[in-house]
Design an enzyme around this catalytic site. Structure first.
Site, PDB file in Angstrom:
ATOM      1  N   LYS A 151       0.842  -1.204   0.000  1.00 58.98           N
ATOM      2  CA  LYS A 151       0.000   0.000   0.000  1.00 58.98           C
ATOM      3  C   LYS A 151       0.876   1.252   0.000  1.00 58.98           C
ATOM      4  CE  LYS A 151      -3.780   2.095   2.698  1.00 58.98           C
ATOM      5  NZ  LYS A 151      -4.607   1.953   3.926  1.00 58.98           N
ATOM      6  N   SER A 186      -9.622   1.755   3.279  1.00 63.34           N
ATOM      7  CA  SER A 186      -8.797   2.528   2.377  1.00 63.34           C
ATOM      8  C   SER A 186      -7.758   1.701   1.623  1.00 63.34           C
ATOM      9  CB  SER A 186      -8.067   3.627   3.158  1.00 63.34           C
ATOM     10  OG  SER A 186      -7.169   3.035   4.091  1.00 63.34           O
ATOM     11  N   SER A 227      -9.640  -0.554   7.519  1.00 63.63           N
ATOM     12  CA  SER A 227      -9.129  -0.443   6.153  1.00 63.63           C
ATOM     13  C   SER A 227      -8.455  -1.688   5.583  1.00 63.63           C
ATOM     14  CB  SER A 227      -8.148   0.714   6.051  1.00 63.63           C
ATOM     15  OG  SER A 227      -8.853   1.903   5.932  1.00 63.63           O
TER      16      SER A 227
HETATM   17  N1  GLN Z   1     -12.814   3.907   6.762  1.00 66.34           N
HETATM   18  C1  GLN Z   1     -12.210   4.395   7.965  1.00 66.34           C
HETATM   19  C2  GLN Z   1     -11.866   5.852   7.816  1.00 66.34           C
HETATM   20  O1  GLN Z   1     -12.196   6.397   6.825  1.00 66.34           O
HETATM   21  C3  GLN Z   1     -11.011   3.593   8.295  1.00 66.34           C
HETATM   22  C4  GLN Z   1      -9.819   3.994   7.532  1.00 66.34           C
HETATM   23  C5  GLN Z   1      -8.622   3.176   7.880  1.00 66.34           C
HETATM   24  O2  GLN Z   1      -8.733   2.144   8.566  1.00 66.34           O
HETATM   25  N2  GLN Z   1      -7.469   3.634   7.471  1.00 66.34           N
HETATM   26  O3  GLN Z   1     -11.295   6.436   8.679  1.00 66.34           O
END
Ligand code: GLN
Length: 476
Positions: free
Chosen positions: A79, A154, A178
């Site tokens: 990532k 994400s 994420s």
């Molecule tokens: N979807 C969550 C957010 O937008 C988690 C994001 C993540 O785990 N990096 O914060």
């Protein structure tokens, strides 16, 4: 060679029996990734020189009769929030479009030392903020299972490459879901280890008290192997734990007879049949394997989203302050004063979601509001963690859904941040508690979209979590 169905075991056997070399495998994997990637936009950039160099080193070690490492020759994707020395790392942000890190994250160092071959960097929501990958400055990722749908976020790109077969395993990051949510949307295994299990050194900070690095794979064993490589104490991250790392793969076949599993009623009450039915069948299968399944309660679940979106935005507002045009980022050139330069750089560089979070986070930390929001959210976080601690007095693991719905259509939720935030309703609790949690594929909706089952265990008890996932995987 069928690149898309390779596993770590197949690669080990192939290299040992000289059916292929690491360089042949890497070249083939790069070719396949290049050909397939336009369908999904999951890779932002391939790293052919780095990959072939790493593969050559593996072949040389094998030729000298040395152990080439547990990930020898394995094509890995990373990532783009995890720093790779000398190789562009953008965090999905226009601000860092040209940023070349001067050092490797600890996870990258360990992965390459174990013989892993990094094929490239994967797309993600800007600074890992999002649940659909639509907040990337470099365009959304398409879900390889259904190209008109999001892969989740994400870490959407890292889930998509593994589902698509353009990497064997990958690394993602998880702050509130994420890794688990995209894993469930794309039908792959995704693991968020205990907070502190994997060093965060070189992981671009979003919300430092919640950030984790973790693996994606097409099967439980590969995820366990990758975690084993990157886990363990690192002096460069003060929050990384001293707790010894067991051999995760060794216990995978131990079975689950007699394990006590808790189903939190708060997670099942609003579940639609679409995702509830496959999950129900998975729980039945675990029961047939000899698990003792019981209802439990995690009463503070309903406050978790509010608490998370206060703590995470507060930490983000502080962490993102460094992107001001002075050191890491591109700089807005048309400014008269220093403060104009800050304002213009940040105004032009950050996407809408990052700006929203910086404003929210700055607000909840401001004097006068700190006690009402930030402090209260921290108290709620402690209550959520206590719910789990109490549950683990009576069960060995908690079984839960990953997401209230399967992969949604691109564009469906972009204009409604609250609807997007609700995607995280079942994943955020585990993140706040800092316990290990994972998503393992457990079936499909009537439309053929993947559904994941979440398994959560006590701090540092990844081994039990993997054991349950592996036993379930065998029944599928
Ligand atoms: N979807 C969550 C957010 O937008 C988690 C994001 C993540 O785990 N990096 O914060």
């Amino acid at each position: 060679m069928d690149i898309s169905s390779l596993t770590i075991d197949i690669i080990r056997d192939g290299l040992r029996s000289r059916r292929f070399s690491a360089v042949e495998l890497a070249s083939e994997a790069l070719r396949f990734a290049e050909a397939e990637n336009p369908k999904t936009n999951a890779y932002l950039r391939l790293a052919p020189e780095r990959a072939l160099g790493a593969a050559r080193a593996v072949d040389e070690r094998i030729a000298r009769g040395e152990d080439a490492g547990p990930l020898a020759g394995v094509p890995v994707a990373v990532k783009d929030v995890i720093l790779t020395k000398g190789f562009t790392t953008t965090c999905g942000s226009k601000l860092l479009a040209n940023y070349v890190p001067p050092y490797n994250a600890t996870a990258i160092e360990r992965l390459e030392a174990a013989g892993g071959v990094i094929l490239g960097k994967t797309n993600c929501d800007e600074f890992a903020m999002g649940s659909s990958n639509e907040n990337s400055a470099f365009g959304p990722v398409r879900n390889p299972v259904a190209l008109d749908r999001v892969p989740g976020g994400s870490s959407g790109g890292s889930a998509a490459v593994v589902a698509q077969g353009t990497a064997v395993v990958s690394l993602g990051s998880d702050t509130g879901g994420s890794i688990r949510q995209p894993a469930s949307f794309c039908g792959v295994v995704g693991v968020t280890p205990t907070y502190g299990r994997v060093s965060r050194y070189g992981l671009t900070a979003f919300a430092s008290s919640l950030d984790h690095i973790g693996p994606f794979a097409r099967n439980v064993k590969d995820a366990a192997t990758l975690l084993g490589v990157i886990a363990g104490r690192d002096v460069r991250d003060a929050t990384s734990a001293e707790t010894p790392v067991p051999d995760y793969s060794a216990g995978l076949g131990a079975g689950v007879k007699g394990l006590r599993l808790g189903l939190p009623r708060e997670y099942f009450k609003d579940l639609t049949p679409e995702t509830g039915a496959p999950l129900g069948r998975a729980v039945d299968a675990l029961q047939r394997l000899g698990c003792d399944v019981r209802d439990i309660s995690l009463p503070n679940t309903e406050y978790a989203i509010a608490s998370y979106y206060i703590i995470a935005t507060a930490e983000a507002s502080s962490n993102l302050a460094r992107y001001d045009g002075v050191r890491y980022t591109s700089r807005s050139e048309h400014s008269e004063t220093l403060s104009d330069m800050y304002r213009n750089t940040r105004g032009e560089g950050f996407g809408a979601e990052c700006k929203r979070r910086i404003m929210l986070g700055t607000y909840v930390l401001s004097s006068g509001y700190y006690d009402a929001y930030y402090l209260k959210a921290q108290k709620v976080r402690a209550l959520v963690a206590r719910d789990f601690a109490r549950a683990f007095e009576e069960v060995d693991a908690v079984i839960a859904p990953v997401s209230p719905f399967p992969a949604f259509k691109l564009g469906e939720k972009v204009d409604d941040p609250i609807a997007m935030y609700l995607s995280d309703i079942y994943t955020i609790t585990g993140s706040l508690a800092g316990i290990p949690c994972m998503s393992v594929p457990c079936g499909e909706t009537p439309d053929g979209l993947p559904v994941g089952m979440q398994i959560l265990t006590k701090h540092f008890d990844e081994a039990t979590m993997f054991r349950i996932a592996a036993a379930f995987e065998q029944t599928a």
